[in-house]
Design a protein around this motif. Structure first.
Motif, PDB file in Angstrom:
ATOM      1  N   THR A   1       4.733 -14.535 -21.254  1.00 53.66           N
ATOM      2  CA  THR A   1       3.888 -15.418 -20.449  1.00 53.66           C
ATOM      3  C   THR A   1       2.705 -15.886 -21.283  1.00 53.66           C
ATOM      4  N   LEU A   2       2.357 -17.163 -21.144  1.00 55.51           N
ATOM      5  CA  LEU A   2       1.180 -17.713 -21.813  1.00 55.51           C
ATOM      6  C   LEU A   2       0.425 -18.582 -20.823  1.00 55.51           C
ATOM      7  N   SER A   3      -0.923 -18.415 -20.796  1.00 60.06           N
ATOM      8  CA  SER A   3      -1.771 -19.196 -19.898  1.00 60.06           C
ATOM      9  C   SER A   3      -2.437 -20.326 -20.673  1.00 60.06           C
TER      10      SER A   3
ATOM     11  N   VAL B   1      -2.932 -23.106 -15.949  1.00 58.29           N
ATOM     12  CA  VAL B   1      -1.512 -23.110 -15.611  1.00 58.29           C
ATOM     13  C   VAL B   1      -0.820 -22.092 -16.514  1.00 58.29           C
ATOM     14  N   HIS B   2       0.250 -21.462 -16.010  1.00 60.56           N
ATOM     15  CA  HIS B   2       0.939 -20.398 -16.744  1.00 60.56           C
ATOM     16  C   HIS B   2       2.375 -20.806 -17.044  1.00 60.56           C
ATOM     17  N   CYS B   3       2.849 -20.453 -18.259  1.00 60.06           N
ATOM     18  CA  CYS B   3       4.250 -20.661 -18.656  1.00 60.06           C
ATOM     19  C   CYS B   3       4.922 -19.294 -18.720  1.00 60.06           C
TER      20      CYS B   3
ATOM     21  N   LEU C   1       1.064 -21.739 -10.852  1.00 62.72           N
ATOM     22  CA  LEU C   1      -0.366 -21.691 -10.552  1.00 62.72           C
ATOM     23  C   LEU C   1      -0.615 -20.417  -9.744  1.00 62.72           C
ATOM     24  N   PRO C   2      -1.860 -20.071  -9.531  1.00 59.22           N
ATOM     25  CA  PRO C   2      -2.109 -18.913  -8.656  1.00 59.22           C
ATOM     26  C   PRO C   2      -1.465 -19.065  -7.281  1.00 59.22           C
TER      27      PRO C   2
END
Length: 393
Positions: free
Chosen positions: A278-280, A266-268, A235-236
């Protein structure tokens, strides 16, 4: 002094031979195929039939000894050895030794050439390569004579190369297992498969997404990479621990479960030695779920409001029993007639009637028992004087 210690027959033999015995005479076929039976013989001449020289072979097998008189003073001692040839016998000396009394020994040897088809055939080269690189592979084998040609193939069929080396350009993760076959005059033997370990950076696959139910959010990140990636959620404000990780070959399926409303995004993150990705994800929120539930509730309420009058009307029609054929004369009777006429079965009956009048049978002394009293001023209410009307609703 040493001459006095020798047996008299060996002393005469030495004098007759001029001081030393002759080496054994060998007889053997020097070129054989692997697995064939070999028969080798070793012979020496001597003059001591009561104490002949001892013959031995350097190779294991089945021995057979024979003594034969040649002249009045000479004898021949022959030791025959039978064995099955193997690859280990190739280019190895076969030695026969004759040992005389007094410690003197003489020997003879011959080298056998054993022919065999290729063995230990394998594809040699680098075990790991980056996607897009060029790799050179070599087909190695042990054979006699040496392999004179090679064939290369994968699971789909032969490749256009006949030499001992194969060059692959622009290697991809889809490169199939490779085989080579070594060929000589004795046969041809294929290798075991070589599976190239092609390394590539992470790729987050289609199907990765976040879904939700009443109270939980489930996010799934599907990552394909070689070597396997380290996958993290964030998360941020920081990182989140994964709930579950499943490996299927080079594909990692990483799941995150959290209570509804924990975040809107959320980010992977996936990382290995070849790169990162990276994918959001957009996470369903409480507001969105609330509006969904409100919409469902309103739709259900409208359906119920529509169905209640129709159900009451159907119950009215099914409950009446005929005692008279009096026509409808009051306003309430007119409403009941309208309600009954809206029933599909009534309409079908009306189409068959040749009369233009609407005859509705209505009776005053019957009771229709149920668990709910009909509402006032309902056009589909069943009227019957002082009788109560009840509906099973």
């Amino acid at each position: 002094m040493w001459i006095e210690k020798l047996p008299w027959c060996f002393l005469i033999h030495c004098i007759w031979l001029g001081g030393s015995p002759d080496p054994p005479s060998l007889s053997v076929r020097e070129e054989v195929k692997v697995g064939e039976v070999v028969s080798a013989s070793c012979s020496v001449s001597h003059s001591c039939p009561s104490d002949p020289p001892l013959l031995t072979w350097s190779h294991s097998g089945t021995p057979s000894i024979q003594s034969r008189q040649q002249t009045n003073s000479q004898w021949e001692e022959t030791l025959t050895l039978t064995f099955r040839s193997s690859i280990a016998d190739n280019n190895q000396p076969l030695v026969c030794t004759a040992a005389y009394k007094g410690g003197m020994t003489v020997s003879s040897s011959k080298t056998i050439n054993v022919k065999y088809a290729p063995v230990d055939v394998m594809v040699e080269g680098v075990s790991s390569v980056k996607e897009g690189d060029t790799v050179e592979l070599r087909c190695s084998s042990d054979s006699n004579p040496a392999a004179h040609s090679y064939r290369w193939h994968n699971s789909r069929g032969p490749l256009p190369t006949t030499g001992p080396t194969l060059t692959l350009e622009n290697v991809t993760r889809l490169t199939e297992a490779l085989y080579c076959t070594a060929i000589n005059t004795e046969g041809q033997v294929p290798s075991s498969p070589l599976n190239l370990n092609v390394e590539y950076p992470p790729e987050i696959k289609v199907g990765s997404a976040c879904t939700s139910d009443i109270s939980m959010v489930t996010c799934l990140c599907i990552v394909d990479s070689e070597p396997p990636s380290t996958v993290e959620w964030s998360l941020p404000a920081g990182h989140l621990p994964s709930t579950r990780v499943e490996m299927h070959g080079s594909v990692a399926m990483v799941t995150l479960k959290r209570a509804l409303g924990f975040s809107e995004t959320v980010h992977c993150h996936a990382n290995n030695t070849q790169g990162n990705a990276t994918l959001s994800f957009t996470v369903p929120t409480n507001d969105k779920m609330f509006m969904l539930y409100v919409s469902i509730g309103i739709t259900a309420f409208v359906v119920v409001i529509i169905l209640i009058p129709m159900s009451a009307c159907l119950l009215t029609k099914k409950g009446g029993r005929s005692h008279s054929d009096q026509p409808v004369t009051s306003m309430q009777d007119m409403d009941a007639a309208k309600c009954a006429s809206s029933d599909p079965s009534t309409l079908r009956k009306k189409q068959k009637d040749t009369s233009s009048e609407i005859n509705t049978n209505y009776y005053t002394n019957d009771h229709l028992y149920s668990n709910m009293e009909a509402e006032e001023d309902d056009p589909c209410e069943c009227y019957g004087g002082d009788d109560a009307v009840y509906g099973n609703m």
